[in-house]
Enzyme design. Structure first.
Site, PDB file in Angstrom:
ATOM      1  N   THR A  39      -1.547  -9.416  -8.141  1.00 23.41           N
ATOM      2  CA  THR A  39      -1.298  -8.550  -9.231  1.00 23.41           C
ATOM      3  C   THR A  39       0.076  -8.943 -10.047  1.00 23.41           C
ATOM      4  OG1 THR A  39      -1.919  -6.376  -7.949  1.00 23.41           O
ATOM      5  CG2 THR A  39      -0.232  -5.944  -9.718  1.00 23.41           C
ATOM      6  N   GLN A 112     -11.668  -8.839  -7.810  1.00 19.33           N
ATOM      7  CA  GLN A 112     -11.378  -7.914  -6.843  1.00 19.33           C
ATOM      8  C   GLN A 112     -11.094  -6.757  -7.200  1.00 19.33           C
ATOM      9  OE1 GLN A 112      -7.357  -7.414  -5.108  1.00 19.33           O
ATOM     10  NE2 GLN A 112      -8.050  -8.543  -3.305  1.00 19.33           N
ATOM     11  N   HIS A 188     -11.275  -5.194  -1.967  1.00 18.14           N
ATOM     12  CA  HIS A 188      -9.896  -5.020  -1.385  1.00 18.14           C
ATOM     13  C   HIS A 188      -9.922  -3.848  -0.218  1.00 18.14           C
ATOM     14  CE1 HIS A 188      -5.792  -5.847  -0.707  1.00 18.14           C
ATOM     15  NE2 HIS A 188      -5.473  -5.612  -1.907  1.00 18.14           N
ATOM     16  N   ASN A 191      -3.924  -4.491   2.635  1.00 16.85           N
ATOM     17  CA  ASN A 191      -2.557  -3.948   2.254  1.00 16.85           C
ATOM     18  C   ASN A 191      -2.202  -2.432   1.992  1.00 16.85           C
ATOM     19  OD1 ASN A 191      -2.766  -6.707   2.068  1.00 16.85           O
ATOM     20  ND2 ASN A 191      -2.362  -6.941  -0.109  1.00 16.85           N
ATOM     21  N   TYR A 193      -4.330   0.018   0.808  1.00 19.95           N
ATOM     22  CA  TYR A 193      -4.992   0.703  -0.129  1.00 19.95           C
ATOM     23  C   TYR A 193      -6.069   1.461   0.125  1.00 19.95           C
ATOM     24  CZ  TYR A 193      -1.670  -2.076  -2.937  1.00 19.95           C
ATOM     25  OH  TYR A 193      -0.511  -2.793  -2.924  1.00 19.95           O
ATOM     26  N   ARG A 240     -12.183  -8.072   1.410  1.00 19.06           N
ATOM     27  CA  ARG A 240     -10.760  -8.760   2.232  1.00 19.06           C
ATOM     28  C   ARG A 240     -10.202  -7.467   3.077  1.00 19.06           C
ATOM     29  NH1 ARG A 240      -5.039 -10.042  -0.681  1.00 19.06           N
ATOM     30  NH2 ARG A 240      -5.102 -12.305   0.031  1.00 19.06           N
ATOM     31  N   ASN A 245      -1.870  -5.071   9.482  1.00 17.02           N
ATOM     32  CA  ASN A 245      -1.092  -5.041   8.495  1.00 17.02           C
ATOM     33  C   ASN A 245      -0.511  -3.554   8.331  1.00 17.02           C
ATOM     34  OD1 ASN A 245       0.343  -5.268   6.052  1.00 17.02           O
ATOM     35  ND2 ASN A 245      -1.435  -6.090   4.799  1.00 17.02           N
ATOM     36  N   GLY A 327      -1.409 -18.019  -2.345  1.00 22.34           N
ATOM     37  CA  GLY A 327      -1.176 -17.013  -3.615  1.00 22.34           C
ATOM     38  C   GLY A 327      -0.088 -17.752  -4.221  1.00 22.34           C
TER      39      GLY A 327
END
Length: 372
Positions: A39, A112, A188, A191, A193, A240, A245, A327
């Site tokens: 992002t 994504q 996605h 992380n 979301y 992904r 996490n 990244g």
């Protein structure tokens, strides 16, 4: 119910290196180095990518595969300032400029799609909307708004009908991605979301068919993936994940069982699975044993933007991954493929310019040619 079945095998006659070509789903990649999604919060009016966005991705088109920054599939899916969408004609047209420039440089790029779920704030949303989630459980997290950081709010719990609508939003955005010239779509599911929230044992407290058991908690991820695969083809669809996490207040009870179950429920012949590691190499190895399709690994990053090192190209030669994703190295080094092949040197990323701003820290990182 998502059908069970074998995944498309990846067959190699000898162990490849990160610089060898690869076939991933329907995509022929010139090398096995991917640009991980990052992002950047630089979208323009109407949450559209800009000419700078097109320049940014075209500069990095030597990657075997570019995965874009997170793109919201619907208005309510937005969780951060100035992030782009793929739910309007204006956004589709703007993304077409990006994909055309990447393709002109010989690159491959997938969109994504990320629904932020409970991560976000009403200040980012129009018409009195509030963030949505599997359950009305507030995240212990803050969101940066135009008025500064604000605490997350109690989200609206999605009804079964609203879940169906949300899945349709993902499928519609995937069709928009293809109309915009993307080579495929990555969902996605990491992380913290929305997809990850359904997988989570603390964000998802539902007692219906989308919660309570591991099989039910993987259902939303599987159904979204299936819907997108049906919309654009499974071999243009990737997912992904980031096992174990804890980002933005996520808890996964028994992640080994959770992800083994998820793999069993994914549709056959997906283009790839993309793992963002958070130190659990053992789970990556388990997934590698169980997953017969292409595997992209973003090695052990710590957010923001990941900390994978040049030495991590070894995960391809070691057989752990078919493609390795970087990244911040790709952010700071538009010609990263060349630099990795040469053994460096590497530009250092400027963290102060990661989010928002202009061309500085975005399109002005020098190439080897520019530095002599």
């Amino acid at each position: 119910m998502v059908p069970y079945g074998p995944h498309a095998p990846v067959k190699e006659t000898s162990m490849p290196t990160a610089f060898d070509p690869a076939r991933v789903g329907d995509l022929d990649l010139r090398n096995r180095l991917a640009m991980a999604p990052m992002t950047r919060s630089r979208a323009g009016a109407g949450n559209t990518p800009t000419d700078l966005t097109a320049q940014y991705y075209a500069q990095r088109a030597s990657a075997g595969l570019i995965v874009t920054e997170a793109i919201q599939p619907s208005i309510v899916g937005q969780g951060y300032l100035d992030t782009p969408g793929l739910h309007s004609e204006e956004q589709v047209a703007a993304w077409r400029v990006v994909t055309d420039k990447v393709h002109a440089e010989g690159g491959r790029i997938v969109a994504q799609l990320m629904h932020s779920g409970r991560i976000g704030h009403p200040d980012l949303l129009p018409d009195g909307l509030i963030p949505v989630a599997p359950s009305p459980v507030k995240a212990d997290a803050k969101t940066f708004t135009k008025d500064g950081p604000k605490d997350s709010v109690v989200p609206h719990e999605l009804s079964p009908r609203e879940i169906e609508t949300t899945i349709d939003d993902f499928a519609s955005a995937a069709r928009n991605a293809i109309a915009a010239g993307f080579d495929g779509v990555e969902l996605h599911g990491a992380n913290g979301y929305l997809i990850h929230q359904f997988l989570s044992s603390n964000a998802n407290t539902r007692s219906d068919r989308y919660g309570a058991t591991v099989t039910n908690r993987v259902r939303f991820a599987a159904e979204v993936t299936q819907a997108v695969a049906e919309a654009i083809g499974p071999r243009r669809t990737g997912l992904r994940v980031s096992p174990d996490n804890t980002l933005v207040d996520i808890v996964e009870d028994d992640p080994e069982t959770l992800y083994a179950t998820l793999l069993d429920h994914l549709p056959a012949e997906l283009a790839y699975l993309h793992i963002m590691e958070v130190g659990r190499r053992d789970i990556t190895q388990m997934i590698r044993r169980q997953w017969n399709g292409a595997l992209i690994v973003n090695p052990h990053p710590s957010l923001p933007m990941g900390t994978a090192t040049p030495e991590d190209i070894s995960v391809v030669a070691d057989g752990l991954a078919d493609v390795v994703a970087f990244g911040s190295l790709f952010l700071a080094n538009p010609d990263l493929v060349r630099r990795l092949h040469a053994g460096g040197p590497f530009n250092e990323p400027d963290r102060a310019t990661f989010y928002g701003g202009d061309h500085r820290g975005y399109t002005d990182y020098p190439t080897l040619d520019a530095t002599g």
